[in-house]
Design an enzyme around this catalytic site. Structure first.
Site, PDB file in Angstrom:
ATOM      1  N   PHE A 201      -4.787  25.140  -5.553  1.00  9.71           N
ATOM      2  CA  PHE A 201      -3.271  25.062  -5.254  1.00  9.71           C
ATOM      3  C   PHE A 201      -2.527  24.110  -5.069  1.00  9.71           C
ATOM      4  O   PHE A 201      -1.856  24.227  -5.792  1.00  9.71           O
ATOM      5  CB  PHE A 201      -3.163  26.670  -3.774  1.00  9.71           C
ATOM      6  CG  PHE A 201      -1.802  25.863  -2.701  1.00  9.71           C
ATOM      7  CD1 PHE A 201      -0.377  26.412  -3.595  1.00  9.71           C
ATOM      8  CD2 PHE A 201      -1.856  25.783  -1.776  1.00  9.71           C
ATOM      9  CE1 PHE A 201       0.534  26.473  -3.101  1.00  9.71           C
ATOM     10  CE2 PHE A 201      -0.788  25.490  -1.151  1.00  9.71           C
ATOM     11  CZ  PHE A 201       0.362  26.010  -2.005  1.00  9.71           C
TER      12      PHE A 201
ATOM     13  N   ASN B  30     -14.807  22.984  -9.374  1.00  9.34           N
ATOM     14  CA  ASN B  30     -16.200  23.477  -9.694  1.00  9.34           C
ATOM     15  C   ASN B  30     -16.320  25.119 -10.017  1.00  9.34           C
ATOM     16  O   ASN B  30     -16.984  25.827 -10.043  1.00  9.34           O
ATOM     17  CB  ASN B  30     -17.285  23.545  -8.482  1.00  9.34           C
ATOM     18  CG  ASN B  30     -16.846  23.525  -7.270  1.00  9.34           C
ATOM     19  OD1 ASN B  30     -15.950  23.988  -7.205  1.00  9.34           O
ATOM     20  ND2 ASN B  30     -17.758  22.627  -6.027  1.00  9.34           N
TER      21      ASN B  30
ATOM     22  N   VAL C 246     -18.065  17.956  -7.656  1.00  7.94           N
ATOM     23  CA  VAL C 246     -18.040  16.361  -6.834  1.00  7.94           C
ATOM     24  C   VAL C 246     -19.122  15.827  -5.911  1.00  7.94           C
ATOM     25  O   VAL C 246     -18.847  14.813  -5.607  1.00  7.94           O
ATOM     26  CB  VAL C 246     -16.829  15.721  -6.863  1.00  7.94           C
ATOM     27  CG1 VAL C 246     -15.204  15.872  -8.178  1.00  7.94           C
ATOM     28  CG2 VAL C 246     -15.598  16.254  -5.557  1.00  7.94           C
TER      29      VAL C 246
ATOM     30  N   TYR D  91     -15.127  22.174   8.238  1.00 12.80           N
ATOM     31  CA  TYR D  91     -14.109  21.200   7.395  1.00 12.80           C
ATOM     32  C   TYR D  91     -13.705  20.159   8.721  1.00 12.80           C
ATOM     33  O   TYR D  91     -13.398  19.026   7.958  1.00 12.80           O
ATOM     34  CB  TYR D  91     -12.931  22.345   7.321  1.00 12.80           C
ATOM     35  CG  TYR D  91     -12.067  22.082   6.451  1.00 12.80           C
ATOM     36  CD1 TYR D  91     -11.659  22.030   6.064  1.00 12.80           C
ATOM     37  CD2 TYR D  91     -10.570  22.233   7.476  1.00 12.80           C
ATOM     38  CE1 TYR D  91     -10.553  21.590   4.732  1.00 12.80           C
ATOM     39  CE2 TYR D  91      -9.358  21.386   6.685  1.00 12.80           C
ATOM     40  CZ  TYR D  91      -9.271  21.570   5.619  1.00 12.80           C
ATOM     41  OH  TYR D  91      -9.043  21.110   5.013  1.00 12.80           O
TER      42      TYR D  91
ATOM     43  N   TYR E 223     -14.460   1.816   3.106  1.00 14.06           N
ATOM     44  CA  TYR E 223     -14.251   1.391   1.684  1.00 14.06           C
ATOM     45  C   TYR E 223     -12.923   0.394   2.166  1.00 14.06           C
ATOM     46  O   TYR E 223     -13.153  -0.914   1.239  1.00 14.06           O
ATOM     47  CB  TYR E 223     -14.383   2.936   0.788  1.00 14.06           C
ATOM     48  CG  TYR E 223     -15.844   2.857  -0.002  1.00 14.06           C
ATOM     49  CD1 TYR E 223     -16.283   3.641   0.653  1.00 14.06           C
ATOM     50  CD2 TYR E 223     -16.326   2.473  -0.889  1.00 14.06           C
ATOM     51  CE1 TYR E 223     -17.684   3.725   0.527  1.00 14.06           C
ATOM     52  CE2 TYR E 223     -17.057   2.594  -1.669  1.00 14.06           C
ATOM     53  CZ  TYR E 223     -18.399   3.604  -0.649  1.00 14.06           C
ATOM     54  OH  TYR E 223     -19.369   4.169  -0.882  1.00 14.06           O
TER      55      TYR E 223
END
Ligand code: UDP
Length: 315
Positions: A12, A33, A58, A146, A160
């Site tokens: 979406f 995917n 991924v 989630y 990072y």
């Protein structure tokens, strides 16, 4: 021409982002995917030179040839019934998938924006939710797969940024709706519209007193675009603060469609009672606020559902 990788491109939000970045003159590489994505959402892009597509998960090592300027990581199941059905994939795409894309961003010297969520606030004890609230999440509840994947995603993205000096952006997305939502994704808006169009019962969970605040997809995409191009690396809420109870929302749908009736069902475990973004930060940093009101946005979305939901009454 700037090159951007968009993961979850057939979903979406991902598909709307592909459209927007193509319109802005970017070379777009879509990746999906197709576990929850739908090729119909991006079918119209395949005849464009500006668009390429990789069918790839991924959570596994990601390779993209050539240079990359930007990455948008939007691959993830995003509805409660999806992450109950595929909990491990949900955990993997938020954790391993994010790690792979951060590594790719570092290798390509690209700026990366990751899609986080209001679910990092869990069932919030602070209302409306500001970015400095740490949240109230049950790690082992049904939503934990989630919520915790997204919380880990934020943590590794900040790591990072801090340790590798990577250019990172974190958006916390609140409930968003619009055309291309999957009819059967279980979320409240597709559920109520498909039920009403078919003259069925609208399934309100609990007594319907829980609240949500719904943002139209074009407003969200504008917020993402501005955040990506901004120089702000801390999390930013993007959503519409117009709060409504689920029962009131069901009544609006009934009125608009002119069919269906209300029915009440048990409330799922750990279902947040209230949710509404505080968007002062987005206003200040991005000069952004939503422009599409619920009446207009819901009507546009209804037009889409009318086309994709079979009308069982009109034989
Ligand atoms: N909901 C509902 N009926 C449905 C689907 C959802 O009453 O058929 C409720 C759900 O319990 C929640 C709210 O609507 O309180 C929003 O649910 P959704 O799955 O859209 O997203 P959430 O914000 O919970 O992730």
């Amino acid at each position: 021409m700037k090159r951007i990788l968009i993961t979850g491109a057939a979903g979406f939000l991902g598909s709307h982002l592909c459209d927007r970045f193509i319109a802005e003159g970017f070379q777009v590489i879509g990746m999906d995917n197709l576990i929850t994505g739908n090729m119909a959402n991006i079918e119209h892009l395949f005849n464009l030179k500006q668009f390429e597509f990789y069918h790839h998960d991924v959570s596994k090592f990601v390779h993209v040839p050539g240079n990359l300027d930007y990455i948008l990581h939007f691959a993830s199941p995003a509805s409660p019934i999806d992450y109950l059905r595929i909990p491990i994939q949900t955990l993997k795409v938020g954790s391993l998938g994010t790690h792979n894309l951060l590594g790719l961003a570092k290798a390509k010297n690209a700026r990366i924006l990751v899609a986080s969520t209001s679910e990092v606030y869990g069932d919030p004890l602070v209302h409306p939710q500001t970015e400095d609230y740490w949240g109230n999440v049950n790690p082992i509840g049904p939503r934990g797969v989630y919520d915790e994947a997204k919380r880990f995603q934020e943590a590794i993205t900040m790591a990072y940024h801090t340790y590798h000096g990577l250019e990172t952006r974190i958006i916390r997305i609140f409930n968003t709706y619009g055309p291309r939502m999957r009819v059967d994704d279980g979320r409240v808006l597709p559920a109520f519209f498909s039920q009403a169009i078919q003259d069925k019962e609208l399934t309100i969970f609990g007594d319907g007193s829980q609240t949500r605040s719904f943002c139209y997809v074009d407003d969200l995409v504008e917020g993402i675009y501005r955040l990506l191009l901004s120089d702000y690396h801390m999390p930013v809420n993007i959503g519409n603060p117009d709060e409504i109870t689920i029962k009131e929302f069901a009544e609006e749908v009934l009125k608009m469609v002119g069919k269906g009736r209300l029915s009440f069902h048990p409330l799922p475990e750990n279902d947040p009672k209230r949710r509404r973004p505080n968007i002062e930060l987005a206003k200040k940093i991005l000069n952004w606020e939503p422009k599409v009101g619920r009446a207009e946005g819901v009507k546009l979305t209804y037009e889409y559902f009318k086309k994709v939901v079979p009308d069982t009454v009109k034989q």
